[in-house]
Design a protein around this motif. Structure first.
Motif, PDB file in Angstrom:
ATOM      1  N   ALA A  17       0.806  -1.266   0.069  1.00 52.99           N
ATOM      2  CA  ALA A  17       0.102   0.026  -0.065  1.00 52.99           C
ATOM      3  C   ALA A  17       0.852   1.390  -0.097  1.00 52.99           C
ATOM      4  CB  ALA A  17      -1.065  -0.098   1.086  1.00 52.99           C
ATOM      5  N   ILE A  18       0.109   2.200  -0.827  1.00 50.61           N
ATOM      6  CA  ILE A  18       0.915   3.621  -0.659  1.00 50.61           C
ATOM      7  C   ILE A  18       0.676   4.335   0.366  1.00 50.61           C
ATOM      8  CG2 ILE A  18       1.233   5.818  -2.023  1.00 50.61           C
ATOM      9  CD1 ILE A  18       0.192   4.221  -4.594  1.00 50.61           C
ATOM     10  N   LYS A  19       1.698   4.960   1.216  1.00 52.79           N
ATOM     11  CA  LYS A  19       1.431   5.548   2.588  1.00 52.79           C
ATOM     12  C   LYS A  19       1.610   6.943   2.209  1.00 52.79           C
ATOM     13  CE  LYS A  19       1.114   1.814   4.925  1.00 52.79           C
ATOM     14  NZ  LYS A  19      -0.100   1.420   5.762  1.00 52.79           N
ATOM     15  N   ASP A  20       2.221   7.443   1.396  1.00 49.46           N
ATOM     16  CA  ASP A  20       2.383   9.028   1.192  1.00 49.46           C
ATOM     17  C   ASP A  20       0.819   9.597   0.700  1.00 49.46           C
ATOM     18  OD1 ASP A  20       3.819  11.577   1.140  1.00 49.46           O
ATOM     19  OD2 ASP A  20       3.117  11.366  -0.887  1.00 49.46           O
ATOM     20  N   ARG A  21       0.279  10.546   1.519  1.00 45.82           N
ATOM     21  CA  ARG A  21      -0.989  11.192   0.961  1.00 45.82           C
ATOM     22  C   ARG A  21      -1.046  11.374  -0.211  1.00 45.82           C
ATOM     23  NH1 ARG A  21      -3.779  16.719   3.344  1.00 45.82           N
ATOM     24  NH2 ARG A  21      -5.945  16.216   2.519  1.00 45.82           N
ATOM     25  N   GLN A  22      -0.009  12.572  -0.772  1.00 47.38           N
ATOM     26  CA  GLN A  22       0.002  13.039  -2.131  1.00 47.38           C
ATOM     27  C   GLN A  22       0.153  12.007  -3.173  1.00 47.38           C
ATOM     28  OE1 GLN A  22      -0.968  16.017  -2.926  1.00 47.38           O
ATOM     29  NE2 GLN A  22      -0.654  15.474  -5.183  1.00 47.38           N
ATOM     30  N   ALA A  23       0.899  10.926  -2.865  1.00 50.49           N
ATOM     31  CA  ALA A  23       1.360   9.678  -3.888  1.00 50.49           C
ATOM     32  C   ALA A  23      -0.130   9.038  -4.012  1.00 50.49           C
ATOM     33  CB  ALA A  23       2.323   8.908  -3.319  1.00 50.49           C
ATOM     34  N   ILE A  24      -0.916   8.814  -2.862  1.00 52.76           N
ATOM     35  CA  ILE A  24      -2.146   8.243  -3.054  1.00 52.76           C
ATOM     36  C   ILE A  24      -3.117   8.929  -3.864  1.00 52.76           C
ATOM     37  CG2 ILE A  24      -4.337   7.621  -2.023  1.00 52.76           C
ATOM     38  CD1 ILE A  24      -2.588   6.941   0.562  1.00 52.76           C
ATOM     39  N   ARG A  25      -3.107  10.380  -4.066  1.00 54.39           N
ATOM     40  CA  ARG A  25      -3.888  11.337  -4.543  1.00 54.39           C
ATOM     41  C   ARG A  25      -3.422  11.016  -6.095  1.00 54.39           C
ATOM     42  NH1 ARG A  25      -3.555  16.821  -1.511  1.00 54.39           N
ATOM     43  NH2 ARG A  25      -5.509  16.687  -0.740  1.00 54.39           N
ATOM     44  N   GLU A  26      -2.133  11.029  -6.434  1.00 57.40           N
ATOM     45  CA  GLU A  26      -1.620  10.868  -7.741  1.00 57.40           C
ATOM     46  C   GLU A  26      -2.059   9.558  -8.350  1.00 57.40           C
ATOM     47  OE1 GLU A  26       2.453  11.737  -7.348  1.00 57.40           O
ATOM     48  OE2 GLU A  26       2.318  14.027  -6.866  1.00 57.40           O
ATOM     49  N   ASN A  27      -1.942   8.469  -7.528  1.00 57.39           N
ATOM     50  CA  ASN A  27      -2.441   7.270  -8.244  1.00 57.39           C
ATOM     51  C   ASN A  27      -3.864   7.292  -8.342  1.00 57.39           C
ATOM     52  OD1 ASN A  27      -1.416   4.640  -9.041  1.00 57.39           O
ATOM     53  ND2 ASN A  27      -2.629   3.831  -7.183  1.00 57.39           N
ATOM     54  N   TYR A  28      -4.803   7.770  -7.546  1.00 55.89           N
ATOM     55  CA  TYR A  28      -6.359   7.818  -7.810  1.00 55.89           C
ATOM     56  C   TYR A  28      -6.359   8.618  -9.095  1.00 55.89           C
ATOM     57  CZ  TYR A  28     -10.983   8.831  -6.513  1.00 55.89           C
ATOM     58  OH  TYR A  28     -12.566   9.021  -6.434  1.00 55.89           O
ATOM     59  N   LEU A  29      -5.858   9.719  -9.285  1.00 55.47           N
ATOM     60  CA  LEU A  29      -6.140  10.347 -10.654  1.00 55.47           C
ATOM     61  C   LEU A  29      -5.361   9.583 -12.024  1.00 55.47           C
ATOM     62  CD1 LEU A  29      -5.140  13.896  -9.402  1.00 55.47           C
ATOM     63  CD2 LEU A  29      -7.512  13.183  -9.991  1.00 55.47           C
TER      64      LEU A  29
END
Length: 301
Positions: free
Chosen positions: A188-200
């Motif tokens: 799992a990705i832990k960094d908040r912004q990295a999760i956002r980027e993966n979401y997009l």
């Protein structure tokens, strides 16, 4: 979660159950189907859609699972009877996935079949990573027979983009969310912004391949970026909707609605409301902080 947030959640968990229920009822329709129907009618009156969920998961035996399926069937019948702008969400473990995969498949198939008969839809929720493969496989099997079924993708899982590349080929209907379960950093990705980027990144691929997407988030950054993506890619309004939890970021919910986009609210109800409440508090400690603050203020009245 920082130490203060952990402390706040611990305090809430030590509170009497009825106190937690009093302050968390904003996020739960109630204990009965009638409670759920009432809330959905209120949302529908505002032009807002709903997905209804009978709370409960990881049942202990087939008898409990059959009972859960029967209650879900009652939801579908109520949606038809009252002509609600709503569909059904279910958790695979509630339908017996951890007891017997074939049994769970038949349980969910019965629900999807009934939904098909009344021109409705069933969303198969995604739970923790131990059930991801089973859930996707179960969805694929059901989709071979009925198309009125969809699945959930969690953007914080490193595997999700690859899963989407495969699922897109089926024409999958998605709910895309960040993900709420505590998972190891290895998957799992832990960094908040990295999760956002993966979401997009995932959302864009879903749009490129022409899939229908429930954009499920309360993150204004992601909502703004989704708006931008929709405009730039000229995505038709019948290829997506926004989704939110009951009682959370109602300001954003109402803005999306007033902007002319379809918005659907997750409406949970049932006797297992306490476990759901505690889990949501762990996911969003700011809600726990609100409950503590409300409790202290309430005590001074």
């Amino acid at each position: 979660m920082n130490i203060l947030n952990q402390l706040i959640v611990s305090i809430v968990q030590m509170m009497p159950k009825n106190i937690v229920g009093f302050f968390s009822r904003k996020y739960i329709a109630g204990e009965t189907l009638e409670d759920g129907i009432k809330v959905v009618k209120q949302l529908n009156a505002k032009g807002i859609y709903a997905t209804m969920d009978v709370l409960g998961e990881a049942v202990k035996n087939k008898e409990e699972s059959i009972d859960a399926k029967n209650k879900a069937m009652e939801v579908l019948n109520a949606i038809e009877k009252y002509k609600l702008m709503a569909n059904l969400s279910i958790k695979p473990t509630q339908m017996g996935l951890l007891i017997d995969e074939e049994f769970a498949y038949q349980q969910i198939l019965d629900l999807v079949k009934r939904a098909h008969e009344i021109n409705n839809f069933v969303r198969i929720d995604m739970e923790d990573s131990s059930t991801t493969d089973m859930t996707i496989n179960l969805y694929k099997r059901i989709y071979q027979q009925y198309k009125n079924v969809g699945v959930v993708i969690q953007a914080y899982l490193k595997r999700s983009f690859d899963d989407v590349v495969v699922l897109n080929k089926l024409g999958t209907n998605y709910r895309l969310c960040k993900g709420i379960y505590v998972e190891p950093a290895s998957i799992a990705i832990k960094d908040r912004q990295a999760i956002r980027e993966n979401y997009l990144k995932i959302l864009k691929q879903m749009f490129i391949d022409g899939n229908y997407v429930g954009i499920a988030t309360h993150d204004k950054y992601l909502i703004d970026e989704a708006y931008k993506m929709i405009r730039e890619m000229n995505i038709p309004k019948d290829k997506f909707e926004f989704q939110m939890l009951l009682g959370v970021r109602e300001d954003l919910r109402d803005k999306i609605n007033s902007d002319g986009y379809k918005i659907r609210v997750y409406v949970p109800f049932g006797k297992d409301w306490y476990a759901y409440s505690v889990r949501r508090l762990k996911e969003n400690p700011s809600i726990a902080g609100h409950i503590v603050k409300s409790f202290l203020t309430f005590g001074k009245r």
